[in-house]
Design an enzyme around this catalytic site. Structure first.
Site, PDB file in Angstrom:
ATOM      1  N   HIS A   1      12.658  43.768  -0.692  1.00 31.79           N
ATOM      2  CA  HIS A   1      12.304  43.588   0.714  1.00 31.79           C
ATOM      3  C   HIS A   1      12.914  44.712   1.522  1.00 31.79           C
ATOM      4  O   HIS A   1      14.021  45.162   1.212  1.00 31.79           O
ATOM      5  CB  HIS A   1      12.833  42.235   1.216  1.00 31.79           C
TER       6      HIS A   1
ATOM      7  N   ASP B   1       7.493  35.555  -1.343  1.00 29.70           N
ATOM      8  CA  ASP B   1       6.242  35.437  -2.085  1.00 29.70           C
ATOM      9  C   ASP B   1       6.423  35.099  -3.555  1.00 29.70           C
ATOM     10  O   ASP B   1       5.451  34.818  -4.245  1.00 29.70           O
ATOM     11  CB  ASP B   1       5.457  36.750  -1.986  1.00 29.70           C
TER      12      ASP B   1
ATOM     13  N   HIS C   1       2.390  43.570   1.386  1.00 33.90           N
ATOM     14  CA  HIS C   1       2.797  42.665   2.482  1.00 33.90           C
ATOM     15  C   HIS C   1       2.298  41.273   2.123  1.00 33.90           C
ATOM     16  O   HIS C   1       2.775  40.684   1.161  1.00 33.90           O
ATOM     17  CB  HIS C   1       2.229  43.244   3.784  1.00 33.90           C
TER      18      HIS C   1
HETATM   19  N1  ACO Z   1       9.859  46.277  -8.449  1.00 29.71           N
HETATM   20  C1  ACO Z   1      10.432  47.390  -8.976  1.00 29.71           C
HETATM   21  N2  ACO Z   1      11.057  48.327  -8.269  1.00 29.71           N
HETATM   22  C2  ACO Z   1      11.107  48.149  -6.945  1.00 29.71           C
HETATM   23  C3  ACO Z   1      10.542  47.033  -6.313  1.00 29.71           C
HETATM   24  C4  ACO Z   1       9.893  46.074  -7.104  1.00 29.71           C
HETATM   25  N3  ACO Z   1       9.337  44.988  -6.566  1.00 29.71           N
HETATM   26  N4  ACO Z   1      10.734  47.122  -4.973  1.00 29.71           N
HETATM   27  C5  ACO Z   1      11.407  48.259  -4.779  1.00 29.71           C
HETATM   28  N5  ACO Z   1      11.636  48.876  -5.971  1.00 29.71           N
HETATM   29  C6  ACO Z   1      12.401  50.121  -6.180  1.00 29.71           C
HETATM   30  C7  ACO Z   1      11.638  51.354  -5.748  1.00 29.71           C
HETATM   31  O1  ACO Z   1      10.870  51.893  -6.804  1.00 29.71           O
HETATM   32  C8  ACO Z   1      12.736  52.238  -5.264  1.00 29.71           C
HETATM   33  O2  ACO Z   1      13.355  52.794  -6.405  1.00 29.71           O
HETATM   34  P1  ACO Z   1      13.956  54.314  -6.349  1.00 29.71           P
HETATM   35  O3  ACO Z   1      15.088  54.244  -5.370  1.00 29.71           O
HETATM   36  O4  ACO Z   1      14.366  54.583  -7.742  1.00 29.71           O
HETATM   37  O5  ACO Z   1      12.817  55.177  -5.892  1.00 29.71           O
HETATM   38  C9  ACO Z   1      13.760  51.286  -4.632  1.00 29.71           C
HETATM   39  O6  ACO Z   1      13.541  50.039  -5.326  1.00 29.71           O
HETATM   40  C10 ACO Z   1      13.575  51.082  -3.135  1.00 29.71           C
HETATM   41  O7  ACO Z   1      12.230  50.696  -2.918  1.00 29.71           O
HETATM   42  P2  ACO Z   1      11.382  51.075  -1.646  1.00 29.71           P
HETATM   43  O8  ACO Z   1       9.939  51.042  -1.987  1.00 29.71           O
HETATM   44  O9  ACO Z   1      11.942  52.334  -1.030  1.00 29.71           O
HETATM   45  O10 ACO Z   1      11.760  49.893  -0.680  1.00 29.71           O
HETATM   46  P3  ACO Z   1      10.956  49.506   0.609  1.00 29.71           P
HETATM   47  O11 ACO Z   1      11.938  48.886   1.522  1.00 29.71           O
HETATM   48  O12 ACO Z   1      10.158  50.639   1.117  1.00 29.71           O
HETATM   49  O13 ACO Z   1       9.901  48.437   0.039  1.00 29.71           O
HETATM   50  C11 ACO Z   1       8.811  46.458  -0.531  1.00 29.71           C
HETATM   51  C12 ACO Z   1       9.975  47.089   0.239  1.00 29.71           C
HETATM   52  C13 ACO Z   1       7.487  47.091  -0.117  1.00 29.71           C
HETATM   53  C14 ACO Z   1       8.743  44.968  -0.215  1.00 29.71           C
HETATM   54  C15 ACO Z   1       9.063  46.673  -2.057  1.00 29.71           C
HETATM   55  O14 ACO Z   1      10.278  46.072  -2.438  1.00 29.71           O
HETATM   56  C16 ACO Z   1       7.905  46.151  -2.905  1.00 29.71           C
HETATM   57  O15 ACO Z   1       6.930  46.877  -3.119  1.00 29.71           O
HETATM   58  N6  ACO Z   1       8.017  44.882  -3.430  1.00 29.71           N
HETATM   59  C17 ACO Z   1       6.932  44.317  -4.197  1.00 29.71           C
HETATM   60  C18 ACO Z   1       5.860  43.811  -3.272  1.00 29.71           C
HETATM   61  C19 ACO Z   1       6.270  42.540  -2.545  1.00 29.71           C
HETATM   62  O16 ACO Z   1       6.786  41.600  -3.131  1.00 29.71           O
HETATM   63  N7  ACO Z   1       5.998  42.527  -1.240  1.00 29.71           N
HETATM   64  C20 ACO Z   1       6.277  41.369  -0.395  1.00 29.71           C
HETATM   65  C21 ACO Z   1       7.312  41.696   0.593  1.00 29.71           C
HETATM   66  S1  ACO Z   1       7.704  40.262   1.521  1.00 29.71           S
HETATM   67  C22 ACO Z   1       6.475  40.156   2.653  1.00 29.71           C
HETATM   68  O17 ACO Z   1       5.784  41.065   3.025  1.00 29.71           O
HETATM   69  C23 ACO Z   1       6.273  38.870   3.157  1.00 29.71           C
END
Ligand code: ACO
Length: 431
Positions: free
Chosen positions: A309, A365, A268
């Site tokens: 996201h 971010d 987050h």
């Molecule tokens: N890098 C690589 N793969 C990713 C990323 C990433 N940043 N984000 C998601 N994925 C992949 C997952 O591994 C998953 O793959 P799969 O379908 O093969 O299992 C798919 O994309 C879906 O991802 P989820 O984790 O199910 O998506 P969710 O909606 O739960 O997560 C989140 C969203 C937590 C923001 C995620 O994209 C992430 O971890 N991003 C990196 C951290 C980040 O930048 N957070 C800031 C968010 S903005 C904020 O809070 C202000």
């Protein structure tokens, strides 16, 4: 039969139920009447991580994740970022309308005159280790503020709520700057009421021996924009924490401390800090393709921080604004050498099937950390820089929740899959 309804047939019993649809939702409680036998608990929904559950109705922030739209109280984020100030936006978020001139002046006056913290808070901060993370310090000192303002417990009194709102929005930058000064061993710089909200924060962060801190107008404006972009984002993890904890009717300082805790996590508000650490770890533009390969091969374990996201399945509109603003900031501060790596990461990721298929785009971010670093903020301060403006969003959501007659203490259900009831055995009788 009403058209705005859902007909469900329970194949266990063959019985049909008609459930009203309102605002594109059905009420989870309407499912409770679906039972096989009278003594059954009734049907529930199973929704880990609340991916398809609206726990509230809200009038504050609108997001269309597929089209990359973000509005506060109906105003597009692009217009606010270009024309508003953080304090004006905070007023809008909290009150629902842009202020008149008189309302704005009273609002800014109230915030400006609540920036000082009790001297004992300073002593409390002095108790932290020299290398304490400023987000941990902020979280603890915001919680501690509840003990300084016992009237904050009167959450049903609108005036008491307004008083704590001024105090929190005003004092969070002071606590944040003090946490930073503690970690670098510098004397605390007190608020300067002649400066704007953002100008004063820069003053408390960076003032050295000069009598009056001179604010650079480009950096001050950049901070205003970054604060506007971070002010609210509907029912995200930390806002849900604010509402969930606040629903127990605890005071807003304690609820805000819980929201800060949620924001601290690397998935987050900790993500901008992780982006910078990731860019450092990659080290050079040439190493980007290998890093992208590692992310793809890790099966979700290594993430491209600042990408993806829960809601945006398109370019995060905040990231677009920040990317454009970076150039103006770098003209003052010099270009952040990590920018090359970030641009290359974005270029490759946006063309790569793995990211395209999953609709992973840069989020807020991805570029904010580069700007903050160029402005002189240490990486540890990044989540704190998120918490300062988000305080107005948390408070608006908390206030909305308290006035919402549908709300009660948040108390989800569970699907119990553990052992059936069994009898206790004394220690020497166990196998
Ligand atoms: N890098 C690589 N793969 C990713 C990323 C990433 N940043 N984000 C998601 N994925 C992949 C997952 O591994 C998953 O793959 P799969 O379908 O093969 O299992 C798919 O994309 C879906 O991802 P989820 O984790 O199910 O998506 P969710 O909606 O739960 O997560 C989140 C969203 C937590 C923001 C995620 O994209 C992430 O971890 N991003 C990196 C951290 C980040 O930048 N957070 C800031 C968010 S903005 C904020 O809070 C202000």
């Amino acid at each position: 039969m009403s058209k705005d309804s859902l007909t469900i047939t329970d194949n266990r019993t063959g019985q049909s139920y008609e459930i009203p649809i309102e605002n594109g939702t059905v009420r989870a409680m309407d499912l409770r009447k679906i039972k096989v036998a009278d003594e059954d608990f009734g049907l529930m929904t199973y929704d880990p991580a609340f991916t398809n559950t609206a726990p509230c109705k809200s009038r504050i922030t609108f997001i269309d994740g597929d089209r990359g739209i973000l509005n506060y109280r109906g105003y597009p984020i692009e217009q606010l970022a270009e024309r508003s100030s953080y304090l004006e936006t905070a007023y809008l978020i909290l009150h629902g309308e842009l202020p008149t001139k008189a309302q704005y002046e009273a609002w800014a006056h109230n915030i400006t005159h609540h920036t000082i913290v009790h001297e004992n808070i300073k002593e409390l901060m002095g108790a932290f280790r020299y290398d304490a993370h400023p987000m941990g310090m902020l979280m603890s000192t915001v919680a501690a503020l509840s003990t300084f303002y016992p009237a904050a417990k009167q959450i049903h009194d609108p005036q008491a709520r307004r008083d704590q709102t001024f105090r929190l929005i005003a004092k969070v930058p002071t606590l944040a700057a003090f946490a930073h000064r503690h970690s670098v061993g510098m004397p605390y710089a007190y608020p300067d009421n002649d400066l704007s909200y953002c100008g004063n924060f820069l003053n408390m962060m960076f003032k050295m021996t000069e009598l009056k801190y001179k604010v650079n107008p480009v950096l001050e404006r950049a901070l205003e924009v970054l604060f506007i972009l971070h002010a609210d984002h509907e029912q995200n993890c930390s806002t849900s924490a604010m509402r969930g904890v606040g629903s127990s009717e605890v005071d807003p300082y304690s609820a805000t401390a819980a929201a800060i805790a949620a924001l601290y996590g690397p998935l987050h508000g900790g993500a901008n800090e992780m982006v910078l650490r990731m860019l450092h770890q990659i080290g050079s533009r040439e190493k980007v393709p290998q890093f992208i390969k590692d992310v793809k091969q890790s099966g979700g374990e290594v993430r491209l921080m600042g990408f993806g996201h829960r809601v945006y399945k398109n370019y995060d509109p905040r990231a677009k604004i920040i990317k454009r603003m970076a150039d103006q900031v770098f003209q003052v501060t010099g270009r952040n050498p990590l920018l090359e790596i970030a641009l290359e990461l974005e270029r490759i990721a946006l063309e790569d099937d793995y990211f395209v298929k999953r609709k992973l785009y840069p989020n807020v971010d991805f570029y904010s950390g580069l700007i903050y670093q160029a402005m002189g903020f240490p990486v540890d301060m990044f989540p704190v820089l998120f918490a300062i403006p988000r305080t107005s969003g948390w408070l608006a959501q908390w206030d909305e929740m308290l006035q919402d007659k549908d709300q009660k203490i948040a108390r989800p259900r569970q699907v119990y899959l553990g052992a059936a009831q069994r009898d206790y055995l004394p220690l020497d009788a166990r196998g």
